[in-house]
Scaffold this motif. Sequence first.
Motif, PDB file in Angstrom:
ATOM      1  N   HIS A 125      18.917  12.393  30.130  1.00  4.32           N
ATOM      2  CA  HIS A 125      18.913  12.291  28.662  1.00  4.32           C
ATOM      3  C   HIS A 125      20.230  11.710  28.161  1.00  4.32           C
ATOM      4  CE1 HIS A 125      18.934  13.662  24.443  1.00  4.32           C
ATOM      5  NE2 HIS A 125      17.646  13.413  24.528  1.00  4.32           N
ATOM      6  N   SER A 126      21.336  12.188  28.691  1.00  2.70           N
ATOM      7  CA  SER A 126      22.653  11.671  28.291  1.00  2.70           C
ATOM      8  C   SER A 126      22.782  10.189  28.637  1.00  2.70           C
ATOM      9  CB  SER A 126      23.766  12.449  28.979  1.00  2.70           C
ATOM     10  OG  SER A 126      23.738  13.784  28.598  1.00  2.70           O
ATOM     11  N   LYS A 127      22.360   9.837  29.835  1.00  6.45           N
ATOM     12  CA  LYS A 127      22.436   8.447  30.292  1.00  6.45           C
ATOM     13  C   LYS A 127      21.591   7.537  29.401  1.00  6.45           C
ATOM     14  CE  LYS A 127      21.335   5.794  34.459  1.00  6.45           C
ATOM     15  NZ  LYS A 127      20.944   5.908  35.867  1.00  6.45           N
ATOM     16  N   LEU A 128      20.380   7.973  29.083  1.00  3.24           N
ATOM     17  CA  LEU A 128      19.485   7.147  28.271  1.00  3.24           C
ATOM     18  C   LEU A 128      19.924   7.088  26.812  1.00  3.24           C
ATOM     19  CD1 LEU A 128      15.998   8.026  29.786  1.00  3.24           C
ATOM     20  CD2 LEU A 128      17.432   6.019  30.221  1.00  3.24           C
ATOM     21  N   MET A 129      20.553   8.138  26.319  1.00  5.17           N
ATOM     22  CA  MET A 129      21.094   8.091  24.951  1.00  5.17           C
ATOM     23  C   MET A 129      22.201   7.036  24.855  1.00  5.17           C
ATOM     24  SD  MET A 129      19.626   9.938  22.684  1.00  5.17           S
ATOM     25  CE  MET A 129      20.862  10.077  21.412  1.00  5.17           C
ATOM     26  N   ALA A 158      20.513   3.742  24.810  1.00  8.49           N
ATOM     27  CA  ALA A 158      19.861   3.496  23.516  1.00  8.49           C
ATOM     28  C   ALA A 158      20.881   3.017  22.487  1.00  8.49           C
ATOM     29  CB  ALA A 158      19.158   4.755  23.025  1.00  8.49           C
ATOM     30  N   ILE A 159      22.077   3.559  22.544  1.00 10.13           N
ATOM     31  CA  ILE A 159      23.120   3.144  21.601  1.00 10.13           C
ATOM     32  C   ILE A 159      23.542   1.704  21.869  1.00 10.13           C
ATOM     33  CG2 ILE A 159      25.525   3.544  20.919  1.00 10.13           C
ATOM     34  CD1 ILE A 159      24.910   6.570  21.361  1.00 10.13           C
ATOM     35  N   LYS A 190      19.999  -2.814  19.082  1.00  9.27           N
ATOM     36  CA  LYS A 190      19.641  -4.041  18.347  1.00  9.27           C
ATOM     37  C   LYS A 190      18.941  -5.057  19.232  1.00  9.27           C
ATOM     38  CE  LYS A 190      22.703  -3.235  14.747  1.00  9.27           C
ATOM     39  NZ  LYS A 190      22.891  -3.577  13.428  1.00  9.27           N
ATOM     40  N   ASN A 191      18.743  -4.717  20.492  1.00  5.92           N
ATOM     41  CA  ASN A 191      18.113  -5.620  21.444  1.00  5.92           C
ATOM     42  C   ASN A 191      16.604  -5.427  21.392  1.00  5.92           C
ATOM     43  OD1 ASN A 191      17.386  -7.212  23.579  1.00  5.92           O
ATOM     44  ND2 ASN A 191      18.521  -6.073  25.121  1.00  5.92           N
ATOM     45  N   ASP A 192      15.867  -6.498  21.108  1.00  2.18           N
ATOM     46  CA  ASP A 192      14.406  -6.385  21.074  1.00  2.18           C
ATOM     47  C   ASP A 192      13.759  -6.972  22.323  1.00  2.18           C
ATOM     48  OD1 ASP A 192      15.050  -8.973  20.471  1.00  2.18           O
ATOM     49  OD2 ASP A 192      13.676  -9.159  18.772  1.00  2.18           O
ATOM     50  N   LYS A 193      14.574  -7.318  23.308  1.00  6.58           N
ATOM     51  CA  LYS A 193      14.064  -7.863  24.566  1.00  6.58           C
ATOM     52  C   LYS A 193      14.055  -6.772  25.632  1.00  6.58           C
ATOM     53  CE  LYS A 193      15.862 -12.401  23.491  1.00  6.58           C
ATOM     54  NZ  LYS A 193      16.810 -13.450  23.845  1.00  6.58           N
ATOM     55  N   LEU A 212      12.225   3.069  25.536  1.00  4.24           N
ATOM     56  CA  LEU A 212      13.366   3.966  25.719  1.00  4.24           C
ATOM     57  C   LEU A 212      13.330   5.109  24.713  1.00  4.24           C
ATOM     58  CD1 LEU A 212      15.996   4.645  27.151  1.00  4.24           C
ATOM     59  CD2 LEU A 212      17.161   3.047  25.630  1.00  4.24           C
ATOM     60  N   ASN A 213      13.025   4.793  23.470  1.00  2.00           N
ATOM     61  CA  ASN A 213      12.919   5.847  22.450  1.00  2.00           C
ATOM     62  C   ASN A 213      11.777   6.814  22.756  1.00  2.00           C
ATOM     63  OD1 ASN A 213      15.136   5.010  20.947  1.00  2.00           O
ATOM     64  ND2 ASN A 213      13.915   3.577  19.754  1.00  2.00           N
ATOM     65  N   ALA A 214      10.680   6.303  23.310  1.00  3.35           N
ATOM     66  CA  ALA A 214       9.566   7.177  23.694  1.00  3.35           C
ATOM     67  C   ALA A 214       9.994   8.136  24.796  1.00  3.35           C
ATOM     68  CB  ALA A 214       8.370   6.330  24.147  1.00  3.35           C
ATOM     69  N   ILE A 215      10.718   7.624  25.798  1.00  2.14           N
ATOM     70  CA  ILE A 215      11.200   8.481  26.883  1.00  2.14           C
ATOM     71  C   ILE A 215      12.147   9.545  26.334  1.00  2.14           C
ATOM     72  CG2 ILE A 215      12.589   8.575  28.986  1.00  2.14           C
ATOM     73  CD1 ILE A 215      11.623   5.762  29.626  1.00  2.14           C
TER      74      ILE A 215
END
Length: 109
Positions: free
Chosen positions: A45-49, A52-53, A57-60, A13-16
């Motif tokens: 971009h707004s949706k993915l931000m 991301a928030i 903390k989710n690593d799955k 997600l951060n890469a996108i």
Amino acid sequence: MQKIKIKINIDNLNAILQILKQYEDQFKPQNLAFKVVLSISDDIHSKLMRKAITERKNDKLFTVSFKYHEAYAIEAILRNFILKENKYEYDIYIKNSAQIIANNIHKQL
């Protein structure tokens, strides 16, 4: 119409998000189709931000759903990044993430 769903982790997600930010800052649309993709990329971009928030903390793996036109636009942006990536030095993880996500979206389009 059926939504396009992809499973990604926070690093993907951060890469996108990084690719979208670079796309919005550097890309100058030349025709109507690219202007539409750029407009859709703002919404993505707004949706993915927001995602991301909530998932920071989710690593799955988690699922992100896109409407058909959003999936089309994100795939076009990722493919554009992959093709133009040779001009710039990017982290190989970002390039691979873009390739995998674009392929997953393309399978569902």
